[in-house]
Design an enzyme around this catalytic site. Structure first.
Site, PDB file in Angstrom:
ATOM      1  N   HIS A  55     -26.075  22.456   1.362  1.00 46.56           N
ATOM      2  CA  HIS A  55     -26.336  22.973   0.021  1.00 46.56           C
ATOM      3  C   HIS A  55     -25.391  24.126  -0.294  1.00 46.56           C
ATOM      4  O   HIS A  55     -25.128  24.975   0.552  1.00 46.56           O
ATOM      5  CB  HIS A  55     -27.788  23.467  -0.068  1.00 46.56           C
ATOM      6  CG  HIS A  55     -28.188  23.893  -1.438  1.00 46.56           C
ATOM      7  ND1 HIS A  55     -28.430  23.003  -2.457  1.00 46.56           N
ATOM      8  CD2 HIS A  55     -28.367  25.136  -1.944  1.00 46.56           C
ATOM      9  CE1 HIS A  55     -28.755  23.677  -3.542  1.00 46.56           C
ATOM     10  NE2 HIS A  55     -28.728  24.974  -3.257  1.00 46.56           N
ATOM     11  N   GLU A  73      -7.874   2.174 -12.473  1.00 46.24           N
ATOM     12  CA  GLU A  73      -7.154   3.318 -11.901  1.00 46.24           C
ATOM     13  C   GLU A  73      -5.925   3.661 -12.730  1.00 46.24           C
ATOM     14  O   GLU A  73      -5.664   4.837 -13.010  1.00 46.24           O
ATOM     15  CB  GLU A  73      -6.767   3.006 -10.458  1.00 46.24           C
ATOM     16  CG  GLU A  73      -7.974   2.966  -9.532  1.00 46.24           C
ATOM     17  CD  GLU A  73      -7.666   2.465  -8.146  1.00 46.24           C
ATOM     18  OE1 GLU A  73      -8.478   2.713  -7.235  1.00 46.24           O
ATOM     19  OE2 GLU A  73      -6.616   1.819  -7.943  1.00 46.24           O
ATOM     20  N   TYR A  99     -10.128  -2.916  -9.992  1.00 43.61           N
ATOM     21  CA  TYR A  99      -9.666  -1.645  -9.427  1.00 43.61           C
ATOM     22  C   TYR A  99      -8.388  -1.148 -10.099  1.00 43.61           C
ATOM     23  O   TYR A  99      -8.322  -0.017 -10.591  1.00 43.61           O
ATOM     24  CB  TYR A  99      -9.294  -1.831  -7.949  1.00 43.61           C
ATOM     25  CG  TYR A  99     -10.371  -2.037  -6.936  1.00 43.61           C
ATOM     26  CD1 TYR A  99     -10.699  -1.021  -6.050  1.00 43.61           C
ATOM     27  CD2 TYR A  99     -10.998  -3.262  -6.799  1.00 43.61           C
ATOM     28  CE1 TYR A  99     -11.646  -1.213  -5.070  1.00 43.61           C
ATOM     29  CE2 TYR A  99     -11.958  -3.468  -5.824  1.00 43.61           C
ATOM     30  CZ  TYR A  99     -12.278  -2.439  -4.953  1.00 43.61           C
ATOM     31  OH  TYR A  99     -13.211  -2.645  -3.984  1.00 43.61           O
ATOM     32  N   CYS A 109       0.819  -1.212   0.000  1.00 32.12           N
ATOM     33  CA  CYS A 109       0.000   0.000   0.000  1.00 32.12           C
ATOM     34  C   CYS A 109       0.852   1.260   0.000  1.00 32.12           C
ATOM     35  O   CYS A 109       0.641   2.174  -0.779  1.00 32.12           O
ATOM     36  CB  CYS A 109      -0.946  -0.020   1.206  1.00 32.12           C
ATOM     37  SG  CYS A 109      -1.996   1.437   1.312  1.00 32.12           S
ATOM     38  N   TYR A 111       6.676   3.967   9.466  1.00 37.97           N
ATOM     39  CA  TYR A 111       6.334   2.617   9.914  1.00 37.97           C
ATOM     40  C   TYR A 111       7.473   2.021  10.740  1.00 37.97           C
ATOM     41  O   TYR A 111       7.263   1.404  11.789  1.00 37.97           O
ATOM     42  CB  TYR A 111       6.025   1.719   8.711  1.00 37.97           C
ATOM     43  CG  TYR A 111       4.605   1.814   8.228  1.00 37.97           C
ATOM     44  CD1 TYR A 111       3.687   0.822   8.517  1.00 37.97           C
ATOM     45  CD2 TYR A 111       4.163   2.899   7.480  1.00 37.97           C
ATOM     46  CE1 TYR A 111       2.373   0.892   8.078  1.00 37.97           C
ATOM     47  CE2 TYR A 111       2.860   2.992   7.030  1.00 37.97           C
ATOM     48  CZ  TYR A 111       1.968   1.991   7.334  1.00 37.97           C
ATOM     49  OH  TYR A 111       0.663   2.086   6.914  1.00 37.97           O
ATOM     50  N   GLU A 154     -25.538  16.118  -0.802  1.00 33.70           N
ATOM     51  CA  GLU A 154     -26.886  16.322  -0.279  1.00 33.70           C
ATOM     52  C   GLU A 154     -27.913  15.445  -0.994  1.00 33.70           C
ATOM     53  O   GLU A 154     -28.997  15.178  -0.461  1.00 33.70           O
ATOM     54  CB  GLU A 154     -27.291  17.784  -0.362  1.00 33.70           C
ATOM     55  CG  GLU A 154     -27.522  18.298  -1.767  1.00 33.70           C
ATOM     56  CD  GLU A 154     -27.948  19.759  -1.799  1.00 33.70           C
ATOM     57  OE1 GLU A 154     -28.906  20.118  -1.078  1.00 33.70           O
ATOM     58  OE2 GLU A 154     -27.309  20.545  -2.537  1.00 33.70           O
ATOM     59  N   LYS A 198      -0.043   5.508  -5.973  1.00 34.32           N
ATOM     60  CA  LYS A 198      -1.110   5.584  -6.983  1.00 34.32           C
ATOM     61  C   LYS A 198      -1.957   6.832  -6.774  1.00 34.32           C
ATOM     62  O   LYS A 198      -2.260   7.566  -7.721  1.00 34.32           O
ATOM     63  CB  LYS A 198      -1.979   4.343  -6.913  1.00 34.32           C
ATOM     64  CG  LYS A 198      -3.245   4.419  -7.749  1.00 34.32           C
ATOM     65  CD  LYS A 198      -4.335   3.537  -7.207  1.00 34.32           C
ATOM     66  CE  LYS A 198      -4.819   3.981  -5.834  1.00 34.32           C
ATOM     67  NZ  LYS A 198      -5.792   3.019  -5.243  1.00 34.32           N
ATOM     68  N   ALA A 255      12.066 -13.974   6.238  1.00 33.40           N
ATOM     69  CA  ALA A 255      11.803 -14.978   7.263  1.00 33.40           C
ATOM     70  C   ALA A 255      11.229 -16.225   6.606  1.00 33.40           C
ATOM     71  O   ALA A 255      10.395 -16.139   5.705  1.00 33.40           O
ATOM     72  CB  ALA A 255      10.849 -14.444   8.310  1.00 33.40           C
ATOM     73  N   CYS A 314      -1.573   1.884  -2.840  1.00 33.73           N
ATOM     74  CA  CYS A 314      -2.519   2.967  -2.567  1.00 33.73           C
ATOM     75  C   CYS A 314      -1.886   4.355  -2.577  1.00 33.73           C
ATOM     76  O   CYS A 314      -2.392   5.286  -3.203  1.00 33.73           O
ATOM     77  CB  CYS A 314      -3.185   2.755  -1.202  1.00 33.73           C
ATOM     78  SG  CYS A 314      -3.592   1.064  -0.781  1.00 33.73           S
TER      79      CYS A 314
END
Length: 457
Positions: A436, A182, A178, A43, A100, A441, A51, A116, A48
């Site tokens: 509005h 995209e 997807y 991702c 991360y 809406e 992209k 691993a 994600c």
């Protein structure tokens, strides 16, 4: 005293694995985690995040083309700076990937930049080091697939888009899901000529039929050439270095770059799962129980490696729930019902809950549909339509599905998802005051039923 090196070891540093490791460590568990490629997983690095940055870049071109209608006559479109975009994109990816790593270390997790592999059900080889763990979580995600056709090696897969040094001028994207849509949309928005080839009669299999039809129309209006009901039979190199696609229907698409977006498979190859007594399921996935346990009760699998519901937020939620269950004294499972999702095309699409077809199979439903040109595009004279749709169960009056194709669809659908998860009825929507003027809406002002279908419809 625990004779294992770790209470928990996680294989895979993507969103699900990192969340599971970090939360588990927060409960006092001794946690290790290994990632052989890049922290943050698909991702953050080749999915994600990069992209969406490229989608934003394509949108700026669209806005510039519309700007003169709003009094900005000097908003001119030049040739897109692919190198500049790639540099900004890669810088952001590197920043997020580093976050991360820091989150894990800050939580007290021992990190390994290594592959691993199982030696037995409690023992791993981690970059040449022998490590034991009482519990192990496999969170290695998925990887893109190439079809088994002659010349398939000449085509790129989704990861390769982010390695391109320049914008390809002619692209054939193969696939109808997807990723295919995209990539086709953002590349077209940046100036490429794009052909989109897919097996089904409409793109986005599994989505609501009406939305799929609207999506096909929107892609064509963007200038993407659609080739439905077809598939590649072979790829060949031409004299200029481009790739020729020959389809099963005898169509030839010549001279450009080919990108396969024909599916992903669980990333289980080479993990040594057979040494742990784990048999793989369909497409190489790890079969799991509702508690995410494999056939070895102390070995768990989460995210795309299980082939359950392949979405990053789902993997993150499952990883958190598993940590709560194993170490937090709060046994629970992530909710796989009414998961919202979006497709970042131009315009984007989003949905939550049931399609009309699925809802009608459960009983009578009311369907409410609005299709209109948004204010921005009435001014700019761009032929872009918005589709909004609500599906209501007649017996319960609950809104069981919502679907949208149009600007800001993903942002709007996130709020609608809260209402559907909470069990809101059509009458709850009706008594909600709209903001509005907005497109959103329309979801609370749909008063005229389009049709009634289902068991007694």
């Amino acid at each position: 005293m625990n004779h294992y090196d770790f209470d928990l070891f996680v294989i895979g540093g993507g969103s699900g694995g990192v969340r599971c490791a970090r939360i588990s460590a927060g409960y006092g568990a001794r946690v290790g985690i290994a990632e052989e490629r890049f922290w943050g997983g698909t991702c953050v690095n080749v999915g994600c995040v990069p992209k969406k940055i490229m989608v934003h870049a394509a949108e700026y071109g669209q806005w510039a083309r519309e700007a003169p209608a709003f009094g900005w006559p000097k908003a001119e479109i030049g040739r897109h700076d692919w190198v500049g975009l790639a540099a900004a994109r890669d810088h952001e990816v590197m920043r997020l990937s580093g976050i991360y790593d820091r989150l894990l270390k800050g939580a007290g997790v021992t990190t390994y930049d290594a592959r691993a592999r199982f030696l037995d059900s409690n023992t791993l080889d981690v970059g040449g080091k022998r490590i034991t763990a009482e519990r192990i979580v496999v969170a290695t995600g998925g990887c893109p697939m190439r079809p088994e056709i002659p010349g398939a090696e000449l085509g790129l897969v989704s990861d390769d888009l982010f390695e391109l040094k320049e914008l390809p001028r002619q692209v054939t994207v193969i696939g109808g899901g997807y990723i295919a849509l995209e990539f086709a949309s953002l590349l077209r928005g940046l100036g490429a000529e794009v052909d989109l080839l897919y097996r089904q009669s409409l793109p986005l299999r599994g989505f609501d039929l009406e939305l799929r039809e609207a999506m096909a129309e929107a892609l064509q209006l963007q200038g993407i050439r659609l080739h439905p009901g077809d598939a590649p039979s072979r790829l060949d190199r031409d004299d200029q270095g481009g790739v020729i696609v020959t389809t099963k229907n005898g169509v030839t698409l010549a001279g450009g770059t080919v990108i396969f977006a024909t599916g992903r498979q669980p990333n289980t190859r080479g993990l040594g799962l057979e040494n742990a007594g784990i048999n793989l399921g369909r497409s190489g996935c790890i079969p799991v129980t509702i508690q995410q346990a494999s056939e070895q009760a102390h070995i768990f699998a989460i995210g795309d490696v299980t082939d359950q519901l392949n979405l990053t937020p789902v993997a993150t939620a499952v990883g958190h729930a598993l940590a709560d269950t194993l170490f937090g004294g709060k046994p629970r499972r992530a909710n796989f019902q009414n998961v919202p999702t979006a497709v970042f095309t131009s315009p984007p699409a989003a949905m939550v809950g049931l399609t009309e077809e699925a809802a009608a199979a459960d009983g009578p439903i009311e369907v409410y549909v609005a299709r209109f040109t948004p204010m921005r595009h009435t001014i700019s004279k761009q032929p872009r339509k918005t589709l909004m749709k609500l599906i209501v169960s007649v017996p319960s009056r609950r809104v069981v599905g919502a679907h949208m194709l149009g600007d800001d669809a993903a942002e709007i659908m996130q709020g609608i998802a809260v209402a559907i998860v909470a069990g809101a009825t059509k009458e709850d929507f009706d008594r909600t005051i709209g903001i509005h003027p907005t497109a959103a809406e329309e979801f609370v002002t749909l008063r005229t039923m389009t049709r009634r279908v289902g068991a007694d419809g």
